[in-house]
Design a protein around this motif. Structure first.
Motif, mmCIF file in Angstrom:
data_model
loop_
_atom_site.group_PDB
_atom_site.id
_atom_site.type_symbol
_atom_site.label_atom_id
_atom_site.label_comp_id
_atom_site.label_asym_id
_atom_site.label_seq_id
_atom_site.Cartn_x
_atom_site.Cartn_y
_atom_site.Cartn_z
ATOM 1 N N PRO A 16 -1.670 11.435 -0.826
ATOM 2 C CA PRO A 16 -1.977 10.007 -0.740
ATOM 3 C C PRO A 16 -3.313 9.740 -0.039
ATOM 4 O O PRO A 16 -4.037 8.816 -0.423
ATOM 5 N N SER A 31 1.684 5.075 -0.922
ATOM 6 C CA SER A 31 2.998 5.638 -0.606
ATOM 7 C C SER A 31 4.110 4.629 -0.855
ATOM 8 O O SER A 31 5.175 4.978 -1.376
ATOM 9 N N ARG A 35 6.820 5.712 -3.445
ATOM 10 C CA ARG A 35 8.030 6.200 -2.780
ATOM 11 C C ARG A 35 9.081 5.110 -2.644
ATOM 12 O O ARG A 35 10.242 5.386 -2.341
ATOM 13 N N GLY A 58 7.949 15.812 0.348
ATOM 14 C CA GLY A 58 7.539 14.496 -0.141
ATOM 15 C C GLY A 58 6.978 14.545 -1.542
ATOM 16 O O GLY A 58 7.580 15.129 -2.437
#
Length: 231
Positions: A16, A31, A35, A58
């Motif tokens: 990111p 993010s 996410r 992640g």
């Protein structure tokens, strides 16, 4: 699916933070979009699933993710909510038959219809007003899809982040999608690091057996990225 180094070839790989520098967008915002997040007691799912699953570590963005974020960010900057962009992505997937439709060449022509359908289904007029004139929509897309090369299927294949004249290209099929100096195909980071270590672009050019101009381009590109990170 969790990716190994072997199946990352042709996808590209960006944290990111790296994506934020290249796109001039906050890594935290990227993010949130990829996410999902919670706000005001409500959960928001990701706008789409990122290309690279790192398991417990992640996620990372692929090259296509970079281009989707560019387009989504442009529409959100024009005042559209992330929810409306999400609706447009879902509808565009059905129409364009691509999991990441916003950055495709076809979206350039079909995107206006997609957003108008989103507005119609939502009962709002804001999007219709925004795209009432074709040139307004085209101007928004031009800003987000500028400096892109497409393959025969209309899928983004290469990106010139500072324009072709700066001779730095991002190609997911080369160097895992890291910026390379286009004339020499040497990664920008390698040339810029050599210039620093050798004390001058001229010395670095001799060490790498490349034109001095190639090293200077790499140094200028890294300087631009460093300035973005500091801003």
């Amino acid at each position: 699916m969790k990716h190994s180094e072997n199946n990352l070839v042709g996808i590209g790989l960006y944290t990111p933070a790296e994506a934020g520098r290249l796109l001039r967008i906050s890594p935290a915002k990227i993010s949130r979009w990829l996410r999902g997040h919670d706000a005001n007691g409500k959960h928001y799912d990701p706008l789409w699933q990122p290309q690279v699953d790192l398991g417990d570590e992640g996620f990372a963005l692929g090259f296509r993710d970079l281009q989707e974020v560019r387009v989504a960010a442009t529409f959100i900057a024009k005042g559209l909510s992330a929810q409306r962009v999400r609706q447009a992505i879902e509808l565009a997937r059905e129409i364009i038959k691509d999991d990441r439709p916003l950055s495709t060449a076809r979206f350039k022509s079909d995107g206006r219809t997609v957003f108008l359908q989103v507005a119609e289904a939502d009962g709002q007029t804001k999007l219709i007003d925004l795209f009432k004139k074709q040139f307004a929509f085209e101007a928004i897309l031009e800003k987000s899809l500028i400096h892109l090369d497409y393959d025969e299927a209309g899928i983004p294949s290469r990106w010139w982040p500072l324009g072709r004249s700066r001779s730095v290209v991002i190609d997911p099929a080369r160097s895992f999608g890291q910026p390379i100096e286009a004339e020499t195909s040497v990664p920008v980071e390698a040339l810029a690091t050599a210039a620093e270590a050798e004390g001058s672009p001229e010395a670095a050019a001799r060490a790498w057996d490349v034109p001095v101009r190639a090293v200077k381009r790499a140094v200028a590109f890294r300087r631009e990225m460093d300035m973005r990170q500091a801003a």
